[in-house]
Design a protein around this motif. Structure first.
Motif, short mmCIF file in Angstrom:
data_model
loop_
_atom_site.label_atom_id
_atom_site.label_comp_id
_atom_site.label_asym_id
_atom_site.label_seq_id
_atom_site.Cartn_x
_atom_site.Cartn_y
_atom_site.Cartn_z
N VAL A 173 -44.46 27.71 -59.78
CA VAL A 173 -45.79 27.77 -60.39
C VAL A 173 -46.69 26.64 -59.90
N ASN A 174 -46.11 25.45 -59.72
CA ASN A 174 -46.92 24.29 -59.36
C ASN A 174 -46.96 23.98 -57.87
N CYS A 175 -46.14 24.65 -57.09
CA CYS A 175 -46.02 24.33 -55.67
C CYS A 175 -47.36 24.40 -54.94
N HIS A 176 -48.14 25.43 -55.21
CA HIS A 176 -49.45 25.59 -54.57
C HIS A 176 -50.30 24.34 -54.75
N HIS A 177 -50.35 23.84 -55.97
CA HIS A 177 -51.22 22.69 -56.26
C HIS A 177 -50.70 21.42 -55.59
N TRP A 178 -49.39 21.21 -55.63
CA TRP A 178 -48.84 20.01 -54.98
C TRP A 178 -49.15 20.00 -53.49
N LEU A 179 -48.96 21.11 -52.84
CA LEU A 179 -49.15 21.17 -51.39
C LEU A 179 -50.62 21.05 -51.00
N ILE A 180 -51.50 21.69 -51.77
CA ILE A 180 -52.92 21.63 -51.40
C ILE A 180 -53.47 20.22 -51.62
N LEU A 181 -53.04 19.57 -52.70
CA LEU A 181 -53.51 18.20 -52.95
C LEU A 181 -52.95 17.24 -51.91
N HIS A 182 -51.71 17.47 -51.51
CA HIS A 182 -51.10 16.63 -50.48
C HIS A 182 -51.85 16.78 -49.16
N GLY A 183 -52.23 18.01 -48.84
CA GLY A 183 -52.96 18.25 -47.61
C GLY A 183 -54.39 17.74 -47.66
N ARG A 184 -54.96 17.75 -48.83
CA ARG A 184 -56.36 17.34 -49.00
C ARG A 184 -56.52 15.82 -48.95
N TYR A 185 -55.52 15.09 -49.46
CA TYR A 185 -55.70 13.65 -49.60
C TYR A 185 -54.74 12.78 -48.78
N THR A 186 -53.62 13.33 -48.35
CA THR A 186 -52.64 12.52 -47.60
C THR A 186 -52.38 13.10 -46.22
N CYS A 187 -51.91 14.31 -46.16
CA CYS A 187 -51.59 14.94 -44.88
C CYS A 187 -52.83 15.62 -44.32
N ILE A 188 -53.87 14.81 -44.12
CA ILE A 188 -55.16 15.33 -43.69
C ILE A 188 -55.12 15.75 -42.22
N ALA A 189 -56.11 16.52 -41.81
CA ALA A 189 -56.05 17.18 -40.51
C ALA A 189 -56.05 16.22 -39.32
N ARG A 190 -57.04 15.37 -39.22
CA ARG A 190 -57.20 14.59 -37.99
C ARG A 190 -56.25 13.40 -37.88
N LYS A 191 -56.08 12.69 -38.97
CA LYS A 191 -55.23 11.50 -38.93
C LYS A 191 -54.45 11.40 -40.24
N PRO A 192 -53.27 12.01 -40.27
CA PRO A 192 -52.49 11.99 -41.52
C PRO A 192 -52.16 10.56 -41.95
N ARG A 193 -52.18 10.35 -43.26
CA ARG A 193 -51.95 9.01 -43.81
C ARG A 193 -50.46 8.80 -44.07
N CYS A 194 -49.71 8.80 -42.99
CA CYS A 194 -48.25 8.73 -43.09
C CYS A 194 -47.77 7.43 -43.74
N GLY A 195 -48.51 6.36 -43.54
CA GLY A 195 -48.11 5.07 -44.09
C GLY A 195 -48.11 5.02 -45.60
N SER A 196 -48.90 5.90 -46.23
CA SER A 196 -48.97 5.93 -47.69
C SER A 196 -48.47 7.25 -48.25
N CYS A 197 -47.71 7.98 -47.44
CA CYS A 197 -47.23 9.30 -47.84
C CYS A 197 -45.99 9.21 -48.72
N LEU A 198 -46.02 9.94 -49.80
CA LEU A 198 -44.92 9.95 -50.77
C LEU A 198 -43.64 10.54 -50.20
N ILE A 199 -43.77 11.42 -49.21
CA ILE A 199 -42.60 12.12 -48.67
C ILE A 199 -42.39 11.81 -47.18
N GLU A 200 -42.93 10.70 -46.72
CA GLU A 200 -42.89 10.37 -45.29
C GLU A 200 -41.47 10.37 -44.73
N ASP A 201 -40.52 9.85 -45.48
CA ASP A 201 -39.15 9.76 -44.99
C ASP A 201 -38.45 11.12 -44.95
N LEU A 202 -39.01 12.10 -45.63
CA LEU A 202 -38.42 13.44 -45.67
C LEU A 202 -39.11 14.41 -44.71
#
Length: 211
Positions: A173-202
């Motif tokens: 039920v919540n997967c859609h929201h988690w992924l879209i927010l992650h893509g909108r604010y962390t895993c952004i298109a041009r320069k992903p913010r890997c240094g502050s990513c919650l799941i970077e090691d995974l």
């Protein structure tokens, strides 16, 4: 990506945000439907700026219909494709009144029969308004799923089907929201913010960006 890693990603996203939801502002299923219709090729921020003025005037199919196409345009002209969106909104309101007693149907086929409503819009409404375990795949989710290798696919339909296969029911039920927010604010298109990513090691992205 294997099952264990996917489970770890979902568990971490859930721990960080236990009750995620859309950033579109709405109070009823009808308001959500209209907001999602307006959000095609537009930002949630721009949609919210329009609906904060529109919904106090018309937040039911009958009230929206009474505005007419030109009336609706006056409220949404700051949003891209406002001409066609206004026409689809009026047609949709007429169908809701004629065939669904003015209510938003909790049925995929009925939703997708509404003007301007495709599979993605139907998924968002079913998930967010009614709690269905659907996963609407937009550009953000498509990017996150392919970049991380969580659920890769050549197009949005392929990614959606993969997600439906690999996401356990407790997260669906919540997967859609988690992924879209992650893509909108962390895993952004041009320069992903890997240094502050919650799941970077995974994440299995080979071209991670730091700094």
């Amino acid at each position: 990506m294997n099952k264990t890693r996917r489970l770890a990603i979902l568990s971490r996203l859930r721990a960080n945000d236990p009750n995620p939801t859309t950033e579109l502002v709405y109070t009823t299923p009808f308001e959500l439907l209209i907001a999602v219709l307006l959000s095609a090729q537009a930002t949630d921020v721009s949609v919210n700026k329009a609906t904060v003025k529109l919904f106090p005037v018309a937040n039911t199919p009958a009230a929206m219909l009474s505005l007419g196409v030109e009336g609706v345009k006056g409220y949404i002209k700051s949003i891209g494709l406002f001409n066609s969106k206004a026409e689809n909104i009026i047609k949709t309101c007429r169908m809701l009144l004629d065939h669904h007693h003015g209510e938003v149907p909790q049925d995929r086929a009925a939703l997708e029969a509404l003007p301007g409503v495709g599979r993605k819009t139907a998924n968002v409404v079913l998930n967010t308004a009614f709690g269905w375990p659907t996963i609407a795949v937009d550009t953000h989710i498509f990017r996150v799923c392919n970049r991380t290798h969580f659920a890769p696919g050549k197009n949005v339909e392929a990614v959606e089907q993969k997600l439906l296969q690999v996401v356990p029911k407790e997260f669906a039920v919540n997967c859609h929201h988690w992924l879209i927010l992650h893509g909108r604010y962390t895993c952004i298109a041009r320069k992903p913010r890997c240094g502050s990513c919650l799941i970077e090691d995974l994440c299995e992205y080979k071209e991670k960006v730091y700094g």
